[in-house]
Write a protein that holds these residues in place. Sequence first.
Motif, mmCIF file in Angstrom:
data_model
loop_
_atom_site.group_PDB
_atom_site.id
_atom_site.type_symbol
_atom_site.label_atom_id
_atom_site.label_comp_id
_atom_site.label_asym_id
_atom_site.label_seq_id
_atom_site.Cartn_x
_atom_site.Cartn_y
_atom_site.Cartn_z
ATOM 1 N N MET A 11 0.825 -1.200 0.000
ATOM 2 C CA MET A 11 0.000 0.000 0.000
ATOM 3 C C MET A 11 0.860 1.251 0.000
ATOM 4 O O MET A 11 1.902 1.321 0.648
ATOM 5 C CB MET A 11 -0.920 0.014 1.220
ATOM 6 C CG MET A 11 -1.841 -1.174 1.273
ATOM 7 S SD MET A 11 -3.214 -0.905 2.389
ATOM 8 C CE MET A 11 -4.031 0.444 1.574
ATOM 9 N N SER A 12 0.372 2.261 -0.702
ATOM 10 C CA SER A 12 1.081 3.539 -0.754
ATOM 11 C C SER A 12 0.606 4.452 0.373
ATOM 12 O O SER A 12 -0.451 4.221 0.989
ATOM 13 C CB SER A 12 0.825 4.227 -2.097
ATOM 14 O OG SER A 12 -0.536 4.645 -2.179
ATOM 15 N N LEU A 13 1.369 5.475 0.625
ATOM 16 C CA LEU A 13 1.001 6.489 1.615
ATOM 17 C C LEU A 13 -0.357 7.097 1.272
ATOM 18 O O LEU A 13 -1.204 7.294 2.157
ATOM 19 C CB LEU A 13 2.082 7.572 1.654
ATOM 20 C CG LEU A 13 1.768 8.858 2.419
ATOM 21 C CD1 LEU A 13 1.490 8.555 3.876
ATOM 22 C CD2 LEU A 13 2.932 9.835 2.288
ATOM 23 N N HIS A 14 -0.577 7.399 -0.010
ATOM 24 C CA HIS A 14 -1.847 7.989 -0.428
ATOM 25 C C HIS A 14 -3.019 7.063 -0.107
ATOM 26 O O HIS A 14 -4.064 7.509 0.398
ATOM 27 C CB HIS A 14 -1.807 8.272 -1.936
ATOM 28 C CG HIS A 14 -3.129 8.694 -2.494
ATOM 29 N ND1 HIS A 14 -3.653 9.963 -2.292
ATOM 30 C CD2 HIS A 14 -4.056 8.005 -3.233
ATOM 31 C CE1 HIS A 14 -4.835 10.046 -2.887
ATOM 32 N NE2 HIS A 14 -5.096 8.876 -3.459
ATOM 33 N N CYS A 67 12.240 0.012 5.652
ATOM 34 C CA CYS A 67 12.650 0.928 6.723
ATOM 35 C C CYS A 67 12.025 2.288 6.446
ATOM 36 O O CYS A 67 12.397 2.971 5.486
ATOM 37 C CB CYS A 67 14.168 1.048 6.790
ATOM 38 S SG CYS A 67 14.734 2.242 8.031
ATOM 39 N N LEU A 68 11.084 2.693 7.302
ATOM 40 C CA LEU A 68 10.405 3.973 7.116
ATOM 41 C C LEU A 68 10.797 5.004 8.167
ATOM 42 O O LEU A 68 10.218 6.088 8.195
ATOM 43 C CB LEU A 68 8.883 3.759 7.142
ATOM 44 C CG LEU A 68 8.311 2.952 5.968
ATOM 45 C CD1 LEU A 68 6.785 2.860 6.083
ATOM 46 C CD2 LEU A 68 8.704 3.558 4.633
ATOM 47 N N LEU A 69 11.787 4.703 8.996
ATOM 48 C CA LEU A 69 12.178 5.686 10.010
ATOM 49 C C LEU A 69 12.613 7.019 9.392
ATOM 50 O O LEU A 69 12.248 8.075 9.921
ATOM 51 C CB LEU A 69 13.279 5.118 10.917
ATOM 52 C CG LEU A 69 13.577 5.977 12.150
ATOM 53 C CD1 LEU A 69 13.959 5.110 13.341
ATOM 54 C CD2 LEU A 69 14.680 6.991 11.912
ATOM 55 N N PRO A 70 13.364 7.040 8.278
ATOM 56 C CA PRO A 70 13.749 8.339 7.703
ATOM 57 C C PRO A 70 12.563 9.168 7.221
ATOM 58 O O PRO A 70 12.718 10.368 6.968
ATOM 59 C CB PRO A 70 14.644 7.941 6.519
ATOM 60 C CG PRO A 70 15.146 6.581 6.860
ATOM 61 C CD PRO A 70 14.010 5.920 7.578
ATOM 62 N N VAL A 106 4.779 9.118 7.889
ATOM 63 C CA VAL A 106 4.119 7.961 8.499
ATOM 64 C C VAL A 106 3.141 8.431 9.572
ATOM 65 O O VAL A 106 1.978 7.993 9.617
ATOM 66 C CB VAL A 106 5.160 6.997 9.099
ATOM 67 C CG1 VAL A 106 4.468 5.894 9.903
ATOM 68 C CG2 VAL A 106 6.025 6.381 8.010
ATOM 69 N N LEU A 107 3.584 9.319 10.430
ATOM 70 C CA LEU A 107 2.728 9.805 11.505
ATOM 71 C C LEU A 107 1.554 10.609 10.967
ATOM 72 O O LEU A 107 0.434 10.524 11.488
ATOM 73 C CB LEU A 107 3.547 10.644 12.488
ATOM 74 C CG LEU A 107 4.679 9.895 13.206
ATOM 75 C CD1 LEU A 107 5.513 10.848 14.038
ATOM 76 C CD2 LEU A 107 4.124 8.772 14.078
ATOM 77 N N ALA A 108 1.781 11.368 9.909
ATOM 78 C CA ALA A 108 0.714 12.165 9.312
ATOM 79 C C ALA A 108 -0.366 11.307 8.674
ATOM 80 O O ALA A 108 -1.492 11.776 8.455
ATOM 81 C CB ALA A 108 1.298 13.125 8.276
ATOM 82 N N TYR A 156 5.482 2.229 -0.138
ATOM 83 C CA TYR A 156 4.966 3.428 0.540
ATOM 84 C C TYR A 156 4.920 4.652 -0.375
ATOM 85 O O TYR A 156 3.998 5.463 -0.291
ATOM 86 C CB TYR A 156 5.817 3.705 1.774
ATOM 87 C CG TYR A 156 5.092 4.521 2.823
ATOM 88 C CD1 TYR A 156 3.939 4.025 3.436
ATOM 89 C CD2 TYR A 156 5.564 5.760 3.219
ATOM 90 C CE1 TYR A 156 3.278 4.759 4.410
ATOM 91 C CE2 TYR A 156 4.905 6.503 4.187
ATOM 92 C CZ TYR A 156 3.757 5.996 4.775
ATOM 93 O OH TYR A 156 3.104 6.716 5.733
ATOM 94 N N TYR A 157 5.911 4.795 -1.221
ATOM 95 C CA TYR A 157 5.940 5.944 -2.133
ATOM 96 C C TYR A 157 5.755 5.524 -3.593
ATOM 97 O O TYR A 157 6.128 6.253 -4.503
ATOM 98 C CB TYR A 157 7.259 6.710 -1.975
ATOM 99 C CG TYR A 157 7.362 7.405 -0.636
ATOM 100 C CD1 TYR A 157 6.663 8.578 -0.379
ATOM 101 C CD2 TYR A 157 8.142 6.869 0.378
ATOM 102 C CE1 TYR A 157 6.742 9.207 0.854
ATOM 103 C CE2 TYR A 157 8.235 7.494 1.611
ATOM 104 C CZ TYR A 157 7.524 8.666 1.844
ATOM 105 O OH TYR A 157 7.606 9.279 3.062
ATOM 106 N N GLY A 158 5.171 4.373 -3.823
ATOM 107 C CA GLY A 158 4.943 3.912 -5.179
ATOM 108 C C GLY A 158 5.399 2.478 -5.348
ATOM 109 O O GLY A 158 5.968 1.864 -4.440
ATOM 110 N N ARG A 159 5.173 1.929 -6.514
ATOM 111 C CA ARG A 159 5.524 0.533 -6.763
ATOM 112 C C ARG A 159 7.031 0.321 -6.717
ATOM 113 O O ARG A 159 7.781 1.119 -7.290
ATOM 114 C CB ARG A 159 4.994 0.104 -8.129
ATOM 115 C CG ARG A 159 3.477 -0.002 -8.198
ATOM 116 C CD ARG A 159 3.024 -0.480 -9.557
ATOM 117 N NE ARG A 159 1.576 -0.627 -9.607
ATOM 118 C CZ ARG A 159 0.910 -1.706 -9.191
ATOM 119 N NH1 ARG A 159 1.586 -2.732 -8.709
ATOM 120 N NH2 ARG A 159 -0.399 -1.769 -9.266
#
Length: 406
Positions: free
Chosen positions: A144-147, A230-233, A238-240, A302-305
């Motif tokens: 799944m993407s962020l959107h 890894c999504l920490l950066p 992520v929080l938004a 997260y930001y695309g395929r």
Amino acid sequence: MKKPELLAPAGNMEKLKMALLYGADAVYLGGKAFGLRAFGGNFSREELAEAVDFAHKLGKKVYVTVNIFPHNSDIEALPDYLRFLNGICVDGILVADLGVFTLAKKYAPDVELHISTQANNTNWATVNAWAELGASRVVLAREMSLHEIREIREKCPVELEMFVHGAMCISYSGRCLMSNYLTGRDANRGSCAQPCRWNYALMEEKRPGQYFPVLEDERGTYIFNSKDMCLLPYLPDVLASGVDSLKIEGRMKSVHYAASVVKAYREAIDSYFASPSEFSIKKEWLEELDKVSHRAYTTGFYYGRPTEKDQIYGTSSYIQTSDFVGLVLDYDSESGMALVEQRNNMKLGQELEIFQPKLAGYRQVLAEMYDEEGEAIDVAPHPQQLVKIRMEQPVEPYAILRRDIL
């Protein structure tokens, strides 16, 4: 904005304690049956009760995986197990199968039901359907993407959980038939042999025995081998997104992994909520994630395929910059001596890093070490050997001693 839960894996009791003491708000774990990590250590019934008691005394939570796709032979023992989980007051049960969900509602009526990522939760209609059936939380698919996650958040009042760190499976949300086909070990019933990490080559039907690399590499290629998420950066994004729980993958990972990854995310999340406008990603958090065994990192979907850049074609091996060499069991502040359980060969003269749940970390040279009889020793070569080490600064139980890999 509500601070999300930090959810960590716990493959056994030691990993559970490390994850909670180093900052996780909750852990997820499996019993000896009905979960998807049959080789992850897992918990007996007695250990499950102990785990819940340990977590609850810290004001934290335990979620138990019952997320296999069961066959008829699996169903008979489920009611008794679900009653047991209800009786020891676990905080949530993770399920993927509608039949298991229905049984859990009947036999564990006091426990929240969380819908596993195995159920392929990729849209708001599915999420709301589970909520209407009585689910308290839905774990979103990793594809799944962020959107898409933001859109689900806008349309769904139920709690949402998403993965932020750990291994990515080659198959859709982990629903894989490769292991069953190649080895007879059913990934969907907890016994994955991880064939996506194997070395592959191409062989033409009429030329048996002649292997052709899929890429220009004499060793073949690891064509299914994804980088780790890894999504920490990207934590502010992520929080938004508004999810309620941030999940770390890795019940089969080490104690070192559980402590290090949890603490990095704990500090990052707390830092953001302390001052969102001044938040920045600290170099030491990213360095911490490099110290544990991992594959190169990716943001997954997260930001695309993902593209070929998100795969590792040359090897299935892991990388890390630090070795876990000892675990502090006890510390005498008067003498400055720590009782340490050896986890890797260590000897005098080596520089050690002390990594701790609450106290500040520091470095020191290992200058003084004694065996259980009080005899001075130069090296601790035996697995889980108990030694006493003079510490230059205070340490606390469950502190990790580690050394750089040169």
